[in-house]
Design a protein around this motif. Structure first.
Motif, PDB file in Angstrom:
ATOM      1  N   TYR A  88       3.736   2.119  10.434  1.00  0.00           N
ATOM      2  CA  TYR A  88       3.914   3.573  10.553  1.00  0.00           C
ATOM      3  C   TYR A  88       3.861   4.238   9.177  1.00  0.00           C
ATOM      4  CZ  TYR A  88       6.245   8.055  11.452  1.00  0.00           C
ATOM      5  OH  TYR A  88       6.553   9.402  11.522  1.00  0.00           O
ATOM      6  N   ARG A  89       4.529   3.634   8.204  1.00  0.00           N
ATOM      7  CA  ARG A  89       4.594   4.227   6.857  1.00  0.00           C
ATOM      8  C   ARG A  89       3.217   4.374   6.214  1.00  0.00           C
ATOM      9  NH1 ARG A  89       4.296   2.428   1.836  1.00  0.00           N
ATOM     10  NH2 ARG A  89       4.283   0.218   2.436  1.00  0.00           N
ATOM     11  N   VAL A  90       2.382   3.348   6.341  1.00  0.00           N
ATOM     12  CA  VAL A  90       1.090   3.397   5.646  1.00  0.00           C
ATOM     13  C   VAL A  90       0.041   4.183   6.423  1.00  0.00           C
ATOM     14  CG1 VAL A  90       1.548   1.225   4.455  1.00  0.00           C
ATOM     15  CG2 VAL A  90       0.216   1.196   6.583  1.00  0.00           C
ATOM     16  N   LEU A  91       0.290   4.453   7.711  1.00  0.00           N
ATOM     17  CA  LEU A  91      -0.659   5.236   8.503  1.00  0.00           C
ATOM     18  C   LEU A  91      -0.560   6.720   8.169  1.00  0.00           C
ATOM     19  CD1 LEU A  91      -0.624   3.978  12.210  1.00  0.00           C
ATOM     20  CD2 LEU A  91      -2.612   4.137  10.706  1.00  0.00           C
ATOM     21  N   ARG A  92      -1.708   7.376   8.146  1.00  0.00           N
ATOM     22  CA  ARG A  92      -1.711   8.836   8.075  1.00  0.00           C
ATOM     23  C   ARG A  92      -1.336   9.408   9.442  1.00  0.00           C
ATOM     24  NH1 ARG A  92      -6.858   7.805   5.030  1.00  0.00           N
ATOM     25  NH2 ARG A  92      -6.283   7.990   2.833  1.00  0.00           N
ATOM     26  N   LEU A 138       0.847  -1.187   0.000  1.00  0.00           N
ATOM     27  CA  LEU A 138       0.000   0.000   0.000  1.00  0.00           C
ATOM     28  C   LEU A 138       0.884   1.239   0.000  1.00  0.00           C
ATOM     29  CD1 LEU A 138      -2.761  -0.943   2.631  1.00  0.00           C
ATOM     30  CD2 LEU A 138      -3.025  -0.867   0.147  1.00  0.00           C
ATOM     31  N   PRO A 139       0.367   2.370  -0.503  1.00  0.00           N
ATOM     32  CA  PRO A 139       1.160   3.602  -0.534  1.00  0.00           C
ATOM     33  C   PRO A 139       1.367   4.199   0.858  1.00  0.00           C
ATOM     34  CG  PRO A 139      -0.693   3.692  -2.081  1.00  0.00           C
ATOM     35  CD  PRO A 139      -0.921   2.513  -1.199  1.00  0.00           C
ATOM     36  N   ASP A 140       2.313   5.118   0.944  1.00  0.00           N
ATOM     37  CA  ASP A 140       2.542   5.864   2.183  1.00  0.00           C
ATOM     38  C   ASP A 140       1.276   6.614   2.592  1.00  0.00           C
ATOM     39  OD1 ASP A 140       5.114   5.009   1.773  1.00  0.00           O
ATOM     40  OD2 ASP A 140       5.986   7.008   1.502  1.00  0.00           O
ATOM     41  N   CYS A 157      -3.753   4.951   5.073  1.00  0.00           N
ATOM     42  CA  CYS A 157      -4.727   4.334   5.983  1.00  0.00           C
ATOM     43  C   CYS A 157      -4.924   5.173   7.241  1.00  0.00           C
ATOM     44  CB  CYS A 157      -4.274   2.930   6.384  1.00  0.00           C
ATOM     45  SG  CYS A 157      -4.083   1.790   5.000  1.00  0.00           S
ATOM     46  N   ASP A 158      -6.138   5.126   7.752  1.00  0.00           N
ATOM     47  CA  ASP A 158      -6.456   5.795   9.021  1.00  0.00           C
ATOM     48  C   ASP A 158      -6.323   4.863  10.215  1.00  0.00           C
ATOM     49  OD1 ASP A 158      -7.510   8.345   7.812  1.00  0.00           O
ATOM     50  OD2 ASP A 158      -8.957   6.926   6.957  1.00  0.00           O
ATOM     51  N   LEU A 159      -6.475   3.573   9.967  1.00  0.00           N
ATOM     52  CA  LEU A 159      -6.541   2.596  11.052  1.00  0.00           C
ATOM     53  C   LEU A 159      -5.917   1.294  10.577  1.00  0.00           C
ATOM     54  CD1 LEU A 159      -7.730   1.770  13.888  1.00  0.00           C
ATOM     55  CD2 LEU A 159      -9.779   1.034  12.645  1.00  0.00           C
ATOM     56  N   VAL A 160      -5.111   0.676  11.438  1.00  0.00           N
ATOM     57  CA  VAL A 160      -4.546  -0.647  11.161  1.00  0.00           C
ATOM     58  C   VAL A 160      -5.034  -1.613  12.228  1.00  0.00           C
ATOM     59  CG1 VAL A 160      -2.461  -2.024  10.883  1.00  0.00           C
ATOM     60  CG2 VAL A 160      -2.509   0.339  10.031  1.00  0.00           C
ATOM     61  N   TRP A 161      -5.586  -2.722  11.771  1.00  0.00           N
ATOM     62  CA  TRP A 161      -6.117  -3.776  12.646  1.00  0.00           C
ATOM     63  C   TRP A 161      -5.132  -4.938  12.611  1.00  0.00           C
ATOM     64  CZ3 TRP A 161     -10.093  -4.619  15.982  1.00  0.00           C
ATOM     65  CH2 TRP A 161     -10.586  -5.911  16.172  1.00  0.00           C
TER      66      TRP A 161
END
Length: 251
Positions: A123-127, A95-97, A100-104
């Motif tokens: 961390y990278r994919v989270l906003r 997925l791009p940098d 995402c708002d939430l990681v489960w």
């Protein structure tokens, strides 16, 4: 490491089935842990057969990406119009940098080959301001599971499989994530009888059993079956589930 493409994918759906009440309880807990805005873009990392993935889409109203390294598990994943399943690992999330708002993360971090790199990828994919809901066991805070009595090495196997609590927090900090001081404890396990527990566990859908010798498994399940036959309606003790909340700082 456990290979879900050999045996476990064949028994996982039945052996790890999630009752509707438990799924609803988990989604209510997730909604309380997550950022309040809606919709949210969610990553279900280590999604397996998608036990939670469609429910995450319904709960948070946005697109959900289910990422899983096992092709055989993904073949069984539950379809949903707002869910996209992708083959990939925690160490290289496809997925791009800042997408995402939430990681489960549900019982997955102990399977990662490099937990620090996995958390750096999270961390990278989270906003900025995004959250992580990390459901795991902690090697130094293991519950006294009922079925450990049948498999003498199981407690040690699990304690070695799961990282200690302080180590999980330290890895999250090194990855740039903020970790809460203590876990939350979520009571989601429905009462279960000795017979139901045996029928569920005999499928060996828990990765713990992949690390136990066959002769120990044979003896343990034989005794477990005898006890289930003798007292099938006996309720076995249950324990709340540990959840550690992580967050990517806003700035």
């Amino acid at each position: 490491m456990v290979d879900y493409d050999t045996r476990l994918h064949q028994v996982y759906a039945q052996g790890r089935a999630l009752p509707a009440d438990s799924l609803n309880t988990w989604m209510q807990a997730a909604a309380g842990f997550a950022p309040p805005t809606r919709p949210l873009t969610v990553l279900d990392l280590g999604c397996g057969i998608g036990r939670f993935t469609p429910a995450l889409a319904d709960t948070f109203g946005g697109p959900v990406y289910g990422v899983e390294p096992s092709a055989r598990m993904l073949e069984q994943a539950t379809a949903h119009p707002d869910v996209t399943y992708l083959e990939g690992s925690a160490e290289a999330i496809p997925l791009p940098d800042t997408s995402c708002d939430l990681v489960w993360l549900f019982l997955t971090i102990h399977h990662w080959s490099d937990p620090l790199q996995g958390l750096r990828e999270v961390y990278r994919v989270l906003r900025p301001g995004g959250s992580v809901i990390l459901r795991t066991q902690f090697g130094d805070r293991m519950p006294d599971l009922y079925w450990y009595r049948y498999f003498p090495s199981a407690r040690r196997v699990d304690a070695q499989m799961y990282l200690p609590f302080d180590e999980v927090r330290a890895l999250a900090t090194r990855a740039g994530l903020q970790a809460e001081e203590e876990p939350h404890w979520v009571d989601v396990t429905e009462p279960r009888t000795q017979r139901a527990t045996y029928e569920r566990l005999k499928l060996r859908a828990f990765s713990t059993f992949e690390h136990i010798a066959e002769d120990e498994l044979d003896r343990g399940f034989a005794q477990f079956e005898r006890d289930a036959d003798a007292d099938p309606d006996r309720e076995v003790p249950t324990f709340p589930a540990g959840v550690l909340l992580l967050r990517r700082p806003s700035s």
